[in-house]
Design an enzyme around this catalytic site. Structure first.
Site, mmCIF file in Angstrom:
data_model
loop_
_atom_site.group_PDB
_atom_site.id
_atom_site.type_symbol
_atom_site.label_atom_id
_atom_site.label_comp_id
_atom_site.label_asym_id
_atom_site.label_seq_id
_atom_site.Cartn_x
_atom_site.Cartn_y
_atom_site.Cartn_z
ATOM 1 N N ASP A 19 1.049 -1.393 -0.147
ATOM 2 C CA ASP A 19 -0.102 0.034 -0.100
ATOM 3 C C ASP A 19 0.416 1.753 -0.080
ATOM 4 O O ASP A 19 2.118 1.014 0.564
ATOM 5 C CB ASP A 19 -0.869 0.128 1.055
ATOM 6 C CG ASP A 19 -2.049 1.424 1.242
ATOM 7 O OD1 ASP A 19 -2.111 1.296 -0.192
ATOM 8 O OD2 ASP A 19 -2.851 1.315 2.012
ATOM 9 N N HIS A 36 3.129 3.362 -8.705
ATOM 10 C CA HIS A 36 2.740 1.968 -9.656
ATOM 11 C C HIS A 36 4.151 1.208 -9.756
ATOM 12 O O HIS A 36 4.824 -0.103 -10.122
ATOM 13 C CB HIS A 36 2.281 1.199 -10.070
ATOM 14 C CG HIS A 36 0.605 1.983 -9.543
ATOM 15 N ND1 HIS A 36 -0.273 1.995 -8.094
ATOM 16 C CD2 HIS A 36 -1.015 2.816 -9.625
ATOM 17 C CE1 HIS A 36 -1.097 2.104 -7.973
ATOM 18 N NE2 HIS A 36 -1.454 2.819 -8.296
ATOM 19 N N LEU A 130 10.882 -20.469 -4.326
ATOM 20 C CA LEU A 130 10.353 -20.040 -3.677
ATOM 21 C C LEU A 130 8.790 -20.146 -4.190
ATOM 22 O O LEU A 130 8.776 -19.783 -6.190
ATOM 23 C CB LEU A 130 9.835 -18.160 -3.946
ATOM 24 C CG LEU A 130 9.710 -17.525 -3.712
ATOM 25 C CD1 LEU A 130 9.523 -17.364 -1.945
ATOM 26 C CD2 LEU A 130 9.749 -16.071 -4.082
HETATM 27 C C1 FPP Z 1 -1.150 0.101 -3.903
HETATM 28 O O1 FPP Z 1 -1.225 1.612 -3.427
HETATM 29 C C2 FPP Z 1 -1.206 -0.108 -4.777
HETATM 30 C C3 FPP Z 1 -1.571 -0.852 -5.654
HETATM 31 C C4 FPP Z 1 -2.691 -1.320 -5.487
HETATM 32 C C5 FPP Z 1 -1.102 -1.995 -6.931
HETATM 33 C C6 FPP Z 1 0.039 -2.951 -6.346
HETATM 34 C C7 FPP Z 1 0.852 -3.915 -7.044
HETATM 35 C C8 FPP Z 1 2.157 -3.420 -7.502
HETATM 36 C C9 FPP Z 1 2.466 -3.123 -7.307
HETATM 37 C C10 FPP Z 1 1.739 -4.531 -9.496
HETATM 38 C C11 FPP Z 1 2.190 -6.006 -8.804
HETATM 39 C C12 FPP Z 1 3.092 -6.788 -9.753
HETATM 40 C C13 FPP Z 1 2.733 -7.777 -10.895
HETATM 41 C C14 FPP Z 1 3.599 -8.052 -11.225
HETATM 42 C C15 FPP Z 1 1.611 -8.449 -10.150
HETATM 43 P P1 FPP Z 1 -2.165 2.546 -4.002
HETATM 44 O O2 FPP Z 1 -2.094 2.723 -5.450
HETATM 45 O O3 FPP Z 1 -3.093 2.021 -2.557
HETATM 46 O O4 FPP Z 1 -1.625 3.644 -2.662
HETATM 47 P P2 FPP Z 1 -2.470 5.021 -1.811
HETATM 48 O O5 FPP Z 1 -3.294 4.279 -0.923
HETATM 49 O O6 FPP Z 1 -1.158 5.320 -1.454
HETATM 50 O O7 FPP Z 1 -2.975 5.327 -3.105
#
Ligand code: FPP
Length: 235
Positions: A19, A36, A130
């Site tokens: 997050d 992201h 893993l």
């Molecule tokens: C939360 O930050 C993050 C997400 C909703 C997306 C996380 C996904 C990735 C990093 C990609 C995963 C990779 C693969 C290969 C499947 P947020 O946008 O909720 O942040 P905020 O709460 O600060 O707005």
């Protein structure tokens, strides 16, 4: 850096709620998508660290059933990023003996991404290192509801905890020993609710894009101080 030699207990299964990508970007005056993108570098760093410290299962909450409420552009971008990264790094993960699995509902995801997910899963299915589990379009309540539906339609009358467990997406995967959530929020947000019955929780204010090996190690050190009793008395 703490002394790695002092790491005596390593959780078998770590699950992470990644997050804070958006807030990380905002703090730097960048668009959310930059968060992201950097989040993906943290994914890579954490996968590497998990292998290094001998974690057997790593589950990453990548997209929840509730994340559809985000702006369409952002959702589309996230799926594109996942697809691109899985295509690019699938081979590398395979070379590193990583077994990739996905939990969540594939219905509703872009066809291209679903194909890539199938390809990575097939490519890595015999690997013994893993176990890397991406939760995509995952919601725990939906998972439990689906499990109950499947049991009913199978005609099974003797419903036990084992029957339910066998019908979850995570069948065959041990329950997480440790759940980590970054960015200061202290809740589970519909993640592995059944599986987390006795899981240790670790919350850190660090935003996900900044969660690299050092932060991962901090969580491991914190975990090894915990006394897990599973409802019994400590020995
Ligand atoms: C939360 O930050 C993050 C997400 C909703 C997306 C996380 C996904 C990735 C990093 C990609 C995963 C990779 C693969 C290969 C499947 P947020 O946008 O909720 O942040 P905020 O709460 O600060 O707005």
């Amino acid at each position: 850096m703490k002394d790695k030699a002092k790491l005596k207990v390593v959780p078998e299964h770590i699950a992470i709620i990644m997050d804070g990508n958006g807030r990380w970007a905002k703090k730097k005056g960048l668009p959310r998508i930059a968060g992201h993108k950097e989040g993906l570098n943290a994914v890579r760093a954490v996968v590497k660290a998990a292998r290094k410290y001998g974690v057997k299962y790593l589950t990453l909450y990548s997209f929840s059933t509730e994340n559809w409420k985000r702006p369409e552009d952002e959702v589309r971008f996230l799926f594109h990023l996942m697809d691109e990264r899985l295509r690019k790094e699938g081979q590398q993960l395979h070379k590193n003996n990583v077994k990739v699995l996905f939990i969540g509902k594939r219905d509703g995801l872009p066809v291209k991404l679903v194909k890539t997910m199938g390809w990575v899963e097939r490519q890595t299915c015999k690997n013994t290192g893993l176990n890397l589990i991406f939760a995509i379009n995952y919601g725990s309540r939906q998972e439990i509801t689906d499990a109950v539906k499947r049991i009913i339609s199978s005609g099974e009358k003797d419903i036990t905890e084992e029957t339910i467990e066998k019908n979850l997406y995570t069948a065959g995967i041990p329950a997480p020993d440790l759940i980590i959530r970054t960015s200061g929020e202290k809740r589970l947000s519909n993640f592995l609710l059944w599986q987390a019955a006795y899981t240790e929780l670790y919350f850190t204010p660090i935003f996900w894009p900044d969660f690299k090996e050092d932060e991962f190690l901090k969580a491991l050190f914190d975990y090894q101080r915990r006394k897990r009793r599973f409802g019994g008395l400590s020995g």
